[in-house]
Design a protein around this motif. Structure first.
Motif, mmCIF file in Angstrom:
data_model
loop_
_atom_site.group_PDB
_atom_site.id
_atom_site.type_symbol
_atom_site.label_atom_id
_atom_site.label_comp_id
_atom_site.label_asym_id
_atom_site.label_seq_id
_atom_site.Cartn_x
_atom_site.Cartn_y
_atom_site.Cartn_z
ATOM 1 N N THR A 104 19.457 -4.822 -16.017
ATOM 2 C CA THR A 104 20.206 -5.787 -16.557
ATOM 3 C C THR A 104 19.642 -7.294 -15.820
ATOM 4 N N THR A 105 18.905 -7.067 -14.718
ATOM 5 C CA THR A 105 18.532 -8.324 -14.261
ATOM 6 C C THR A 105 17.312 -8.715 -14.766
ATOM 7 N N THR A 106 17.223 -10.227 -15.002
ATOM 8 C CA THR A 106 16.244 -10.281 -15.773
ATOM 9 C C THR A 106 14.967 -10.864 -14.922
ATOM 10 N N SER A 107 13.726 -11.095 -15.455
ATOM 11 C CA SER A 107 12.698 -10.993 -14.723
ATOM 12 C C SER A 107 12.578 -12.454 -13.834
ATOM 13 N N LYS A 108 13.201 -13.413 -14.224
ATOM 14 C CA LYS A 108 13.374 -14.748 -13.330
ATOM 15 C C LYS A 108 14.210 -14.487 -12.089
ATOM 16 N N GLN A 109 14.973 -13.483 -12.037
ATOM 17 C CA GLN A 109 15.694 -13.275 -10.837
ATOM 18 C C GLN A 109 15.176 -12.454 -9.777
ATOM 19 N N THR A 110 14.064 -11.696 -10.318
ATOM 20 C CA THR A 110 13.286 -10.776 -9.622
ATOM 21 C C THR A 110 12.350 -11.634 -8.461
ATOM 22 N N LYS A 111 12.193 -11.342 -7.455
ATOM 23 C CA LYS A 111 11.432 -11.978 -6.270
ATOM 24 C C LYS A 111 9.976 -11.737 -6.537
ATOM 25 N N THR A 112 9.103 -12.756 -7.050
ATOM 26 C CA THR A 112 7.748 -12.571 -7.321
ATOM 27 C C THR A 112 6.847 -12.591 -5.689
ATOM 28 N N PRO A 113 5.968 -11.786 -5.605
ATOM 29 C CA PRO A 113 5.290 -11.720 -4.526
ATOM 30 C C PRO A 113 4.469 -13.214 -4.299
ATOM 31 N N THR A 114 4.410 -13.409 -3.037
ATOM 32 C CA THR A 114 3.647 -14.791 -2.683
ATOM 33 C C THR A 114 2.308 -14.422 -2.276
ATOM 34 N N THR A 115 1.426 -15.183 -2.781
ATOM 35 C CA THR A 115 -0.058 -15.044 -2.878
ATOM 36 C C THR A 115 -0.602 -15.374 -1.410
ATOM 37 N N THR A 116 -1.026 -14.435 -0.789
ATOM 38 C CA THR A 116 -1.566 -14.920 0.624
ATOM 39 C C THR A 116 -3.237 -15.174 0.610
ATOM 40 N N ALA A 117 -3.802 -14.579 -0.326
ATOM 41 C CA ALA A 117 -5.347 -14.695 -0.565
ATOM 42 C C ALA A 117 -5.769 -14.570 -1.974
ATOM 43 N N THR A 118 -6.936 -15.044 -2.154
ATOM 44 C CA THR A 118 -7.393 -15.100 -3.677
ATOM 45 C C THR A 118 -8.781 -15.064 -3.395
ATOM 46 N N HIS A 119 -9.288 -14.316 -4.480
ATOM 47 C CA HIS A 119 -11.071 -14.270 -4.583
ATOM 48 C C HIS A 119 -11.286 -14.438 -6.042
ATOM 49 N N ASP A 120 -12.554 -15.196 -6.217
ATOM 50 C CA ASP A 120 -12.932 -15.574 -7.461
ATOM 51 C C ASP A 120 -14.372 -14.713 -7.843
ATOM 52 N N ILE A 121 -14.162 -14.050 -8.815
ATOM 53 C CA ILE A 121 -15.461 -13.423 -9.496
ATOM 54 C C ILE A 121 -15.947 -14.427 -10.714
ATOM 55 N N ASN A 122 -17.180 -14.653 -10.356
ATOM 56 C CA ASN A 122 -18.025 -15.429 -11.497
ATOM 57 C C ASN A 122 -18.446 -14.606 -12.468
ATOM 58 N N MET A 123 -18.014 -14.764 -13.517
ATOM 59 C CA MET A 123 -18.339 -13.856 -14.983
ATOM 60 C C MET A 123 -19.447 -14.688 -15.849
ATOM 61 N N LEU A 124 -20.045 -15.666 -15.452
ATOM 62 C CA LEU A 124 -21.134 -16.314 -16.005
ATOM 63 C C LEU A 124 -22.219 -15.594 -16.382
ATOM 64 N N ASN A 125 -22.778 -15.125 -17.483
ATOM 65 C CA ASN A 125 -24.049 -14.329 -17.739
ATOM 66 C C ASN A 125 -24.092 -13.206 -16.759
ATOM 67 N N ARG A 126 -22.952 -12.317 -16.916
ATOM 68 C CA ARG A 126 -22.779 -10.946 -16.475
ATOM 69 C C ARG A 126 -22.207 -10.068 -17.613
ATOM 70 N N LEU A 127 -22.408 -8.775 -17.360
ATOM 71 C CA LEU A 127 -21.928 -7.760 -18.177
ATOM 72 C C LEU A 127 -20.719 -7.426 -17.712
ATOM 73 N N PRO A 128 -19.826 -6.799 -18.537
ATOM 74 C CA PRO A 128 -18.639 -6.242 -18.231
ATOM 75 C C PRO A 128 -18.665 -5.235 -17.283
ATOM 76 N N ASP A 129 -19.603 -4.441 -17.018
ATOM 77 C CA ASP A 129 -19.778 -3.421 -16.089
ATOM 78 C C ASP A 129 -19.930 -3.878 -14.800
ATOM 79 N N GLU A 130 -20.627 -5.072 -14.649
ATOM 80 C CA GLU A 130 -21.058 -5.776 -13.385
ATOM 81 C C GLU A 130 -19.727 -6.414 -12.733
ATOM 82 N N ILE A 131 -18.936 -7.104 -13.880
ATOM 83 C CA ILE A 131 -17.748 -7.582 -13.309
ATOM 84 C C ILE A 131 -16.663 -6.814 -12.787
ATOM 85 N N MET A 132 -16.557 -5.253 -13.664
ATOM 86 C CA MET A 132 -15.738 -4.490 -13.286
ATOM 87 C C MET A 132 -16.132 -3.797 -11.774
ATOM 88 N N ALA A 133 -17.214 -3.770 -11.694
ATOM 89 C CA ALA A 133 -17.874 -3.022 -10.494
ATOM 90 C C ALA A 133 -17.591 -4.173 -9.085
#
Length: 199
Positions: A104-133
């Motif tokens: 019965t609780t809505t998604s707004k009431q649930t606590k969202t995790p706090t982002t502690t770190a991020t990592h960017d993957i460059n997808m330019l000129n790359r195949l989907p297999d390379e991105i997934m790897a």
């Protein structure tokens, strides 16, 4: 309209293709969000990102329904970055005894995790297999392994394969028989040897 059996077989094949293939990995609990940003037009290096969005992201979402995966598509730009950002958070504490959220609780009431770190993957000129790897390497994801199929499903797949090949063979024979034979330079009919192959 196709019969219910044909529709069921198509749906089962579709589900099998979603469960298996590039992108069928299980992400660890420390990953709580994957955000994509790419251009609407696939040229200038965005073709691999568009294929990743179409082929791999549905499989990722199927195996990781709790991970948020927003996609930002820029419809105006013709060039620019195509990035996949991985958002890491602190994994949930297994000793936490708080009660799970009720339906019965809505998604707004649930606590969202706090982002502690991020990592960017460059997808330019790359195949989907390379991105997934790279995604699998950076997140330490585990590949999904399909359980063995039941024997009756294997027999049905073999039967359908033979039936499809027989229909193609019949169509080829019918087209071949209705085709006039070609004459050579001396006026005689030329035998190309295909009649022996389809006999």
């Amino acid at each position: 309209m196709p019969s219910p059996v044909a529709r069921f077989r198509w749906l089962r094949a579709k589900l099998h293709s979603i469960r298996n293939g590039t992108g069928a990995v299980i992400l660890p609990p420390k990953v709580h969000r994957l955000s994509m940003s790419l251009n609407y037009r696939a040229h200038n290096g965005h073709l691999g990102a568009a294929k990743f969005l179409r082929e791999c992201l549905p499989r990722l979402k199927f195996h990781n329904p709790e991970v948020d995966m927003p996609v930002t598509i820029n419809r105006e730009a013709t060039s620019g970055p195509a990035t996949l950002t991985i958002h890491f958070c602190d994994p949930p504490d297994p000793s936490d005894t708080t009660s799970p959220p009720t339906p019965t609780t809505t998604s707004k009431q649930t606590k969202t995790p706090t982002t502690t770190a991020t990592h960017d993957i460059n997808m330019l000129n790359r195949l989907p297999d390379e991105i997934m790897a790279e995604l699998t390497e950076k997140t330490s994801a585990t590949a999904y392994t399909e359980p063995p199929r039941r024997p009756e499903l294997v027999e049905e797949a073999e039967y359908l394969r033979k039936r499809r090949e027989a229909k193609l063979h019949e169509k080829f024979v019918a087209r071949r028989q209705g085709r006039p034979k070609r004459k050579g330079k001396d006026g005689k009919l030329v035998d190309d040897g295909l009649d022996e192959l389809i006999a």
